[in-house]
Design a protein around this motif. Sequence first.
Motif: not given
Lengths: 569, 370
Positions: A114-133
């Motif tokens: 679970e912790p890895v997915y939590d971290a991924l959710y954090n990172d990916l949300f931010l990356a998606a806002e900045y359109k880096n994903h």
Amino acid sequence: MSDATADPNKVEAPTPDDPLAQAKALDNRDASGRMLAADGTPLKRQLAKSLRVQKIRALMLIAPLLIFVLLTFIAPIADMLFRSVENQIVSETLPETVEALEDWDYESGEAPGEPVYDALYNDLFLAAEYKNHTRLGTRLNYELTGVSSLFRQAGRDVEDRGEAYLDQFEELNDQWEDEVVWAELMGSDEWLEAQRAWSEDSGDRLPRFQLREGVAALLPETTRSFLNFVEFIRTEDRESPLDEEPWSRVYTALYTDLMNNDVSAYSGPHAELLQEAAAAVPDFETQTTKEFFLSVDDDWADPELWGTIQAFSPDYTSGYFLSAVDMQKTPEGAALRNEDERIYGLLFKRTMFMSLMITFSCILLGYPIAYLLANLPARTANLLMILVLLPFWTSLLVRTSAWKVMLQQQGVINDVLVWLGLVGDGSRLVMINNQFGTIVAMTHILLPFMILPMYSVMSTIPPTYVRAARSLGATNMTAFRRVYFPQSVPGIGAGSILVFILAIGYYITPEIVGGTTGTFISNRIAYHISSSLNWGLAAALGTILLAVVLILYWAYDRIVGIDNVKLGG
Amino acid sequence: MKMTKTLLATTALTVAGGAVAAQDMVDSMTLVSWGGAYQASQVSAYTDPYVEMHPEVSITWDESSPEAVAKLRAMAEANNITWDLVDVTAADAMRLCDEGLAMEVDHDEILAPAPDGTEASDDFGDMIVSDCFIPQIAYSITNAYRTDVEEWNGETPSDICALFDTEKFPGTRTLERRPINNMEWALICDGVPFEEVYDTLETEEGQDQALAKLDTIRDQTIWWTSAAESIQALADGEAVIGSSYNGRFFSAIAEQDQPLEMLWDAQVYDIDGWVIPEGLPEDRLNRVLDFLYFATDTQRLADQAKYISYGPARQSSAPLVSTHAELGIEMAPHMPTNPENSANSFVQNYEWWADYRDDIDAKFQSWLAQ
């Protein structure tokens, strides 16, 4: 009468020897016996100083060229070398995920926890806002097919996950959709005051956001995502948090915080609202981040995917170089690629082979011409020289396309052969879109680079040497072999190096006449630069090509000696 | 994002209000396109009338569309965007959007509605494959054959599988030197139904199956990299059947009277359109938006079809397509979208190729080089 020139000290005008003479005359020495100049400084230092001035002056003369070469040649090469190993994109886009993944072991064969997915959710949300994903998706897709759409899809869907929580909070109390409530909850009073005074049209800078005291301890997750949000709207949109509803991500974080922390002691603004929510959250519909990612796509549970992310998480990678030699960086380490995907080894070998063939063809064709040029009377030689140079002044594309017209099956040469009856109409020769076509066209194009250095060396060989050899009884052949040829070798060396190095990096001619068997490694490099956008791999291929050329140059120096290369008389 | 939106909204408002001159706009634009007959059609249909309306505007053309993605990326890295509007294929628009190199737009806000009032996004419909993409034309990659091949004994190809039928239709083929389209055609001719093509290609076996089919013609094919090569090979009789863009075939057949005939079966549709580079300064963006509003309206898109046989991307433009500007022939029958031509057409899956391109291209090139 003494001779005026005999004694320099008696000469009126200064001479170069003056300082020495003066020093001698004054016997200027310091306590340790060092020679001193007229002004009392040690002579050695003064000499060094004047030499330094000269050096700087010389350096300034070549400075324009030096700077030019540095900027346009050395810097791009350094950049290319750097790009072939650079890989910061993974750790920059997914910093928390990379960190969380450190505890996960690919060998386990299971998806991370679970912790890895939590971290991924954090990172990916931010990356998606900045359109880096999606950029990261493209990068990882070079290593594992399908990652590109996985990231694109997840980037679209991360928003939905938060929306589910947002809706539930808003259903509970519609104050939660009020951005002012959020600002009052999270921001300090001081900041609120400053922010309220700010107006978009004033042109002033947005006041720096300040957290309300204690809120970070009370709602750690929420604080973190709210800060990300404030930072984003500040820098990207230049918006005030008073006018923007927070990201859905903030609501997910609020849910987590309320589940984990006790807020009953809190007494700041909107304490009631918070406590009401705290009482309600245990009944919320919820979904763990892992469940969420698996609902987006099953592949998020694939250990292969996580292994790839892990393998490419360091800032520098050998992955591009491995790809460039038909290998692959896998979670288990370097491995050979499947047989049907190997191509670079073949292309490197082919590039070497064809460049050597072209160089030898140029020597064979160029030597007699250069000999003629050097030994004919000037008028005829000049005419011949123009014929050599004429194609040199014609566009490369025109020359290459002309070969197409000449060599193709319905082309000039085949037509003539058929007309002469040497070849049947049904069995016209295939001379283009293969190695033969490339070698012919490139030999023609590179021939002047062979002839010119040969000619300039041959024209300095005195004809008397050969005549002398003949008069001493050598046959024509011996005189050529023992006297003339050895003296022309530096020209061959220079021409060969020029032609070989030009050939090994050639691009446009093989692209047009090379077909499938006559293409060079440079065509593949161009493909990765302009089509697949895999610049790292292109850089790695280019670096290898550069290394090969340098090694060959070194070998040439050891075997023939670079002193034996002459570009001119 | 918010900023661009408000900016776009104000632009759309002022454009609609006719207060164009009041805005801060530069007087020069650099447009990027493909050169050749296609760019000429854009000049005639879009920029010439626009410059007539705005004589102060000077337009520079750059023929860099084939490497647009790479060049835009380099420009973004150097932080110096010199292009204002770029013509790219749908697949490239998706990649540019993915890389954050093209600007996301709201089609209804920045584009003109159809004459009957239909919003732009409905008028363009499915053609809008990405948020950054403003479609212009639909074209297709299809095949043509020579009409004077003696060995064929009067037979003419009627479907795509003639490409692979070397018994009945002997002679050299010419196909593009990349897997896209070729892999699909190979599977189709190996008996895979249209709707299963990508599912099949997703598997190792499917890829091997496609390559095995292509193996049967590999050594008698001239693999082209630029579309002009294929037309040249067909026109010179180097090849007897092969693929290219339908507009190129049209100009070879109708304008240059080459003995070629179209083979529309299993033509692969593709779309071409504009993208605006991300990060343009406001005054340049205003000019681009002003031009774009004009150049993508219903009449302008229909006008382009006077010069080249590509179908306009708007549904409302289709009825306005008329005759060729110089030859006077009806253009509709030469459009890839003409019902007779599109009876059996194949739709490319861009998203799928975005995932599989690197992998399959490596296989394909390795297969070619053996």
